[in-house]
Design an enzyme around this catalytic site. Structure first.
Site, PDB file in Angstrom:
ATOM      1  N   ASP A 201      52.784 -17.030 -21.877  1.00 21.22           N
ATOM      2  CA  ASP A 201      51.945 -17.342 -23.071  1.00 21.22           C
ATOM      3  C   ASP A 201      50.463 -17.046 -22.736  1.00 21.22           C
ATOM      4  O   ASP A 201      50.126 -16.865 -21.834  1.00 21.22           O
ATOM      5  CB  ASP A 201      52.188 -18.947 -23.584  1.00 21.22           C
ATOM      6  CG  ASP A 201      51.659 -19.146 -24.716  1.00 21.22           C
ATOM      7  OD1 ASP A 201      51.578 -18.755 -25.636  1.00 21.22           O
ATOM      8  OD2 ASP A 201      50.789 -20.287 -24.642  1.00 21.22           O
TER       9      ASP A 201
ATOM     10  N   ASP B  85      47.602 -18.253 -25.399  1.00 20.82           N
ATOM     11  CA  ASP B  85      46.569 -19.559 -25.669  1.00 20.82           C
ATOM     12  C   ASP B  85      46.699 -20.409 -25.127  1.00 20.82           C
ATOM     13  O   ASP B  85      47.803 -21.130 -24.901  1.00 20.82           O
ATOM     14  CB  ASP B  85      46.703 -19.488 -27.171  1.00 20.82           C
ATOM     15  CG  ASP B  85      46.376 -18.313 -27.946  1.00 20.82           C
ATOM     16  OD1 ASP B  85      45.464 -17.529 -27.861  1.00 20.82           O
ATOM     17  OD2 ASP B  85      46.928 -17.837 -28.845  1.00 20.82           O
TER      18      ASP B  85
ATOM     19  N   ASP C 179      51.934 -23.681 -22.405  1.00 21.55           N
ATOM     20  CA  ASP C 179      51.230 -25.016 -22.399  1.00 21.55           C
ATOM     21  C   ASP C 179      51.755 -25.867 -23.640  1.00 21.55           C
ATOM     22  O   ASP C 179      51.303 -26.901 -23.917  1.00 21.55           O
ATOM     23  CB  ASP C 179      49.731 -24.696 -22.662  1.00 21.55           C
ATOM     24  CG  ASP C 179      49.684 -24.222 -24.160  1.00 21.55           C
ATOM     25  OD1 ASP C 179      48.849 -24.854 -25.226  1.00 21.55           O
ATOM     26  OD2 ASP C 179      50.079 -23.134 -24.622  1.00 21.55           O
TER      27      ASP C 179
END
Length: 223
Positions: A7, A9, A184
Site C-alpha cells: 500500500d 498512503d 496501514d
C-alpha cells in the site's frame, strides 16, 4: 514468482498522497479552496473511518483534471512530488522495498489513490507495477472520471487477480499464500486476509485490533 505488495498512503509514504494533492491544488490555484477543501477533508475523514464512497470520491478528486491541459497538470504534479512527497519517504520504506527487490520478489504498489497522483511516486521507489484507481483519458486529455474497478477494499483484490491472470497465473490462491502485503488501513483487510504474510504498518485502530487478534506483525516505517 513471489509477490511483495505495498500500500502507499500512510504505509510506504508518511502521509496521504490523495489528500495532500488536494491541499496542493487548493494552495496553488488549481481549484478554489473555498469550494474544494471542505470536501477534501470530509472524504479524508470518511476514508479513515471506513465509510468512504469510493466512486463519489473519485468523481470529486478527478474532476479538476478535466479543467486543465495535461502539460500544466504534469508540471504541477512534478512540483507536488518535489515539495510534498519526497520528504515523506523514509529510509526505512526505501530499505524495505529494496530488501524485497534483492530477494527477487515481484514488487507491486497497490493503492486506492488514482494513477495520475501515484505513478511518479511508484517510480521513486523503482516499482514498475502499479495497481491503482484509474483516471480516464480520451484524446490525450483527462475526462475527470474513473475507469474500471476502483482499487479499494475488495477492489484491490479484484485488480490484483486480474493482473495475475493477465500474466498467465493459473493458481492465484497458491501464489497468494506466499505473498507479503504491507498496509496501514482497515480498508485493506480483504487483501490482508488472503495473503500468507500480512504486515501492518502504523495500523489504524481497527487494523491494529485485527493484527493483535490474528498475531500479524506490526511495524513502523515513519520518517
Amino acid at each position: 514468482m513471489k509477490l511483495a505488495l505495498f500500500d502507499l498512503d500512510n504505509t510506504l509514504l508518511d502521509g496521504d498522497s490523495d489528500y495532500l494533492w488536494g491541499e496542493y491544488m487548493c494552495d496553488n490555484g488549481i481549484v478554489e479552496r473555498e469550494g474544494y477543501a471542505k470536501g477534501n477533508e470530509q472524504f479524508h475523514e470518511d476514508y479513515r473511518e471506513g465509510r468512504l464512497d469510493i466512486r463519489a470520491y473519485l468523481r470529486f478528486a478527478l474532476e479538476p483534471l478535466s479543467r486543465h491541459k495535461v502539460e500544466d497538470l504534469h508540471r504541477h504534479r512534478a512540483a507536488f512530488i518535489d515539495t510534498e512527497i519526497r520528504r515523506r519517504i523514509s529510509n526505512a520504506s526505501l530499505a524495505l522495498v529494496e530488501e524485497h527487490r534483492q530477494a527477487g520478489d515481484q514488487l507491486i504498489m497497490i493503492t486506492a489513490t488514482n494513477d495520475f497522483v501515484t505513478r511518479p511516486i511508484a517510480d521513486l521507489f523503482g516499482i514498475d507495477v502499479l495497481l491503482a484507481s484509474d483516471a480516464e483519458m480520451k484524446d490525450g486529455c483527462y475526462t475527470g472520471q474513473a475507469t474500471g474497478t476502483p482499487c479499494f477494499q475488495e477492489g484491490k483484490l479484484k485488480k490484483l487477480e486480474a493482473w495475475l491472470r493477465s500474466k498467465g497465473v493459473e493458481d492465484i490462491e497458491e501464489l497468494l499464500k506466499t505473498a507479503s502485503f504491507y498496509s496501514d488501513s482497515r480498508n485493506d483487510l480483504p487483501l490482508l486476509e488472503r495473503v500468507g504474510r500480512p504486515v501492518c504498518v502504523n495500523p489504524d485502530p481497527v487494523l491494529l485490533a485485527a493484527a493483535q487478534s490474528k498475531a500479524w506483525p506490526v511495524i513502523t516505517l515513519a520518517c
